[in-house]
Design an enzyme around this catalytic site. Sequence first.
Site, PDB file in Angstrom:
ATOM      1  N   ASP A 204       0.396  -5.631  -5.414  1.00 27.82           N
ATOM      2  CA  ASP A 204      -0.426  -4.421  -5.484  1.00 27.82           C
ATOM      3  C   ASP A 204      -0.291  -3.605  -4.195  1.00 27.82           C
ATOM      4  OD1 ASP A 204      -2.557  -3.011  -6.969  1.00 27.82           O
ATOM      5  OD2 ASP A 204      -3.800  -3.498  -5.244  1.00 27.82           O
ATOM      6  N   GLU A 244       4.522  -2.589  -6.276  1.00 22.90           N
ATOM      7  CA  GLU A 244       4.015  -1.256  -6.611  1.00 22.90           C
ATOM      8  C   GLU A 244       4.209  -0.367  -5.380  1.00 22.90           C
ATOM      9  OE1 GLU A 244      -0.106   0.964  -8.031  1.00 22.90           O
ATOM     10  OE2 GLU A 244      -0.172  -0.649  -6.565  1.00 22.90           O
TER      11      GLU A 244
HETATM   12  C1  NOJ Z   1      -3.259  -0.341  -7.763  1.00 24.56           C
HETATM   13  C2  NOJ Z   1      -3.766  -0.828  -9.069  1.00 24.56           C
HETATM   14  O1  NOJ Z   1      -2.773  -0.630 -10.050  1.00 24.56           O
HETATM   15  C3  NOJ Z   1      -5.048  -0.075  -9.356  1.00 24.56           C
HETATM   16  O2  NOJ Z   1      -5.496  -0.314 -10.651  1.00 24.56           O
HETATM   17  C4  NOJ Z   1      -6.072  -0.451  -8.322  1.00 24.56           C
HETATM   18  O3  NOJ Z   1      -7.224   0.325  -8.484  1.00 24.56           O
HETATM   19  C5  NOJ Z   1      -5.528  -0.218  -6.905  1.00 24.56           C
HETATM   20  N1  NOJ Z   1      -4.191  -0.683  -6.728  1.00 24.56           N
HETATM   21  C6  NOJ Z   1      -6.399  -0.925  -5.900  1.00 24.56           C
HETATM   22  O4  NOJ Z   1      -6.164  -2.302  -5.967  1.00 24.56           O
END
Ligand code: NOJ
Length: 552
Positions: A204, A244
């Site tokens: 993440d 990500e």
């Molecule tokens: C990215 C995640 O995909 C999202 O859903 C989340 O709110 C943020 N990171 C914070 O963890």
Amino acid sequence: MRITDTSDLWWKTAVVYCLDVETFLDDNGDGVGDFAGLARRIDYLADLGITCLWLMPFYPSPDRDDGYDVTDFYGVDPRLGTHGDFVEVMRTARDRGIRVIVDLVVNHTSDRHPWFLEARTSVDNPYRDYYVWSKTKPKNDAPTVFPGEESSMWELDEKTGEYFLHSFYRHQPDVNIANPKVRNEIAKAIGFWLQMGVSGFRVDAVPFLIEAPKDTEIGDPHEFLRDIRRFLQRRSSEAVLLGEVNLPYRQQFDYFGGAAGSELTMQFDFIGMQSLYLSLARRDPTALIRALRQRPEIAPESQWANFVRNHDELTLDKLTEKQRNEVFEAFAPDESQRIYGRGITRRVPPMLEGDPRRIRMVYSLLFSLPGTPVLFYGEEIGMGENADIPGRSSVRTPMQWDATPTGGFSSARSSRLVAQPPGDGYAPEHVNVVAQRDDPDSLLQHVQRLIARYRASAEIGWGEFEVLEHDQKAVLAHSMRSDLGRFVALHNFAERPMNVQLRLDDEAEDANLVDLLGPERMPLDGGHVSVELGAYGYRWFRVSRPGDGRLG
Ligand code: NOJ
């Protein structure tokens, strides 16, 4: 076997399926999906053909950001089951040849994580340095990634009178990765889940994670990512880091660890995804082609992860304002369908006005563009969003298994469901697995076929991408070439049917184009071939040469 044989790099040809246990299947009838429910649906996933399950956060959490606010990195949220139930899912998945990766959310914790509860008790608490503090509110403060919801990245902690950093919601304090203890904690959590049998992590918010806290010297922040990768690979050679990273390609290249491929194994292609929507809006593939050509050349062990929808807003942040407005006008004409000034809160079918030809073309692209496809649960049956649920959660509704009002997701009363399914044309009555399972013309069976063909065409994950020459502006024709052979696909972004004069000049006289989704076999007459495409049509072929030993 060749020493260079790379066929064990499973992620190069995987089909990743993302789901939230909470919304997949409720086994105990309390209205919340659970691991016991998921275990019962592994056969469905195996049948669909997916090879890797990505589980969204299932850790204990106050659930103020759908589980991305963790209070225990080692636990399983009791609402979803126990470690025992988790292991059952792992075992069943492995038995059906499905790997499991899990979300690694370590940029921040929940503000109810024991570390933070300790940290905020006093400035000299041993956990104080697990987070990032400032005596005054830093001048370069800015809204978080959730404009309109969080206007500042610094929150005052009343008790100690200092501000803590949060890149996301104020209830998600950022951890301090400059602190070696924090780095060890992260490694330990990685080690724990590897030991539980996972094949890697969807990491993440990577750019936020490796960012150095203000006024802190941590040297090259990428060194931290390289450390994580080295640690991961020491513990498990097959494990991956799917990151990500929504940044321009140039920076993504660095997050792969450049040509050495020493950092993230895979990254989502946010640029390609956004360009795809621009191309769809314009009915012209030029923007998508441009993006694909701009992708930096990455190490053979690295990989792009393609997606057309995920659990967040469909972000268009990397388009210019003018381009973004074009996409908004085409696919989210109503202001209520947009969020944060940059994204769309709808799923694919409603955006495409339910046009089955266009929807199928989009999924055909997902499975044939260079890279590894990632599906968000429910895409395979064309689920829509529930527009009554505000914000990003509109697309996180229960999986629709059958035509009953709760979609067969749960035996609980509708009012107890963790989220309400959409109504009208996208209600479970109209969109569900059972109805599509037996209908050979359904989207589900279509996706199943695409997956089967994709899995039999390793060139798509491995090969060299090439845009092919032809005479139709609205068509993307591309090939993926490797020592295994050559895969060719054509996609018509326009509503009118057409004939494409395709040129494959460098192919042998006696080569054929074998249709991978139909019965046709066409001779490549001196490298020239005429291919018919329906409105929003697509075709998949393999170049077959006599004696190449492939079945088709
Ligand atoms: C990215 C995640 O995909 C999202 O859903 C989340 O709110 C943020 N990171 C914070 O963890």
